[in-house]
Design an enzyme around this catalytic site. Sequence first.
Site, PDB file in Angstrom:
ATOM      1  CG  PHE A 156      28.329  41.050  -3.620  1.00  9.20           C
ATOM      2  CD1 PHE A 156      29.533  41.133  -4.297  1.00  9.20           C
ATOM      3  CD2 PHE A 156      27.308  41.917  -3.975  1.00  9.20           C
ATOM      4  CE1 PHE A 156      29.715  42.062  -5.318  1.00  9.20           C
ATOM      5  CE2 PHE A 156      27.488  42.855  -4.994  1.00  9.20           C
ATOM      6  CZ  PHE A 156      28.688  42.917  -5.672  1.00  9.20           C
ATOM      7  CE  LYS A 204      29.115  39.343 -10.551  1.00  6.90           C
ATOM      8  NZ  LYS A 204      28.564  39.259  -9.191  1.00  6.90           N
ATOM      9  NE  ARG A 243      36.922  40.020  -7.848  1.00  9.56           N
ATOM     10  CZ  ARG A 243      35.621  40.093  -8.091  1.00  9.56           C
ATOM     11  NH1 ARG A 243      34.761  39.375  -7.391  1.00  9.56           N
ATOM     12  NH2 ARG A 243      35.163  40.886  -9.043  1.00  9.56           N
TER      13      ARG A 243
HETATM   14  C1  LIG Z   1      27.906  40.370  -8.629  1.00  7.16           C
HETATM   15  C2  LIG Z   1      27.067  40.008  -7.447  1.00  7.16           C
HETATM   16  C3  LIG Z   1      25.840  40.631  -7.236  1.00  7.16           C
HETATM   17  C4  LIG Z   1      25.398  41.768  -8.128  1.00  7.16           C
HETATM   18  O1  LIG Z   1      24.079  42.147  -7.984  1.00  7.16           O
HETATM   19  P1  LIG Z   1      23.436  43.130  -9.053  1.00  7.16           P
HETATM   20  O2  LIG Z   1      22.106  43.432  -8.531  1.00  7.16           O
HETATM   21  O3  LIG Z   1      23.428  42.408 -10.363  1.00  7.16           O
HETATM   22  O4  LIG Z   1      24.309  44.333  -9.175  1.00  7.16           O
HETATM   23  C5  LIG Z   1      25.067  40.196  -6.172  1.00  7.16           C
HETATM   24  N1  LIG Z   1      25.508  39.212  -5.340  1.00  7.16           N
HETATM   25  C6  LIG Z   1      26.710  38.624  -5.513  1.00  7.16           C
HETATM   26  C7  LIG Z   1      27.158  37.548  -4.588  1.00  7.16           C
HETATM   27  C8  LIG Z   1      27.529  39.013  -6.561  1.00  7.16           C
HETATM   28  O5  LIG Z   1      28.715  38.457  -6.729  1.00  7.16           O
END
Ligand SMILES: *Cc1c(COP(=O)(O)O)cnc(C)c1O
Length: 413
Positions: free
Chosen positions: A128, A225, A372
């Site tokens: 991510f 989530k 997704r």
């Molecule tokens: C959704 C997600 C994030 C989001 O990070 P935020 O700081 O809450 O915006 C980070 N890492 C992964 C793997 C995610 O899926």
Amino acid sequence: MTDAMTAPDVSALDAADPLAHFRARFQLREGLIYLDGNSLGALPMATGERLAGVVGEEWGEGLITSWLGAEWSTAPRRIGDKIARLIGANAGEIVATDSTSVNIFKALTAALSLRRERTVILSEATNFPTDVYMMQGIEAFSGGRVKARTVAPDDIVDALGDDVAVLLLTQVHYKSGRVRDMVAITRSAHDAGALVVWDLSHSAGAIPVDLNGANADFAVGCGYKFLNGGPGAPAYLFAAARHHAATPILSGWFGHARPFDFEEDYDPAAGIARFQCGTPPVLGLAALEVGVDLMLEADMAEVRRKSLALGDLFIELMQPLCDTYGFVLASPRDHAERGSQVAYAHPQGYQIVQALKEYDVIADFRTPDIIRFGLTPLYLRYRDMVETVERLERVCATRAWDKPHYYQRAAVT
Ligand SMILES: *Cc1c(COP(=O)(O)O)cnc(C)c1O
């Protein structure tokens, strides 16, 4: 559906579903099929009332006395202890606070402080983006002493050289939903002298996790989530008890041993409290706690069983659409390797996701071509899988996706 496809009768599956009663605990409009709970969880019915109470009574009436009277000041640790029960940690090993991105920074720098002779933060190139961006920020801040290194997903274990201080890995991949073997990878990292920060954003509330069973070092994850904590909900940070002497780099006053002594010098609190930084986000924590409490009512083994069954059914029903319309399964079929989502690649993926909204199905799109479908066993039914594929079939058969405005990419996908 085409004539060749007769929708299977799944009413028996829904009738026998031990989690079916949870659906009524969420606000979900009739007719809508919400397959994006892996991005923003649905609203628990109890959240509105809880927030009204926190605002009207605790804030409105209690004012500043609520820091103690309504236990605002201990909320990050109280909710952390609850999240711990979902992911195999002990009480006192998790705080709920800040965003996942900020917690990644805190966990990585804490790990670096425990491996000062090493210089590399390792991750996979397709992680991510925020995870990799935070690594790059640390590299820049260190003046280049610390290196952010990314390798291909299958090369992670081989890349654990003796310069690697910490491995940052997401357990369930945000696009494919592929699940990493937390036990084996943690062991490999430890054998190589490195620590691991696990990102559980798509794990907590989605699959059973056993952090201490895997001998994990640090972990972070999202509250909005699968935990249904609401938009921008506070995230959480896990530090194994053996790492509580790590030096926090975000040395804010809420991580101080005696914040209300207002001392001139930073002296980190003992235990997990030192991983807090500033004043906790009380309103967000209240909403998060409702989502976590609801998740704790469910048996995680049942959640997993239903998630896989929903996924198997969906993949089976999608097969004719793969053959006719060119969808390509982008998630593992194998249960051991599949998280709580099913992804398909399709060249018109973005437009198809937009057109599905006309048919009251919400999925999402991730560049370059991934659709997704998030599977949230607390509020999805087997019949939602059948209806989603029927509606998707109509979108494809009528080319409902082929409209000029669907070719304009929105700012949020
Ligand atoms: C959704 C997600 C994030 C989001 O990070 P935020 O700081 O809450 O915006 C980070 N890492 C992964 C793997 C995610 O899926």
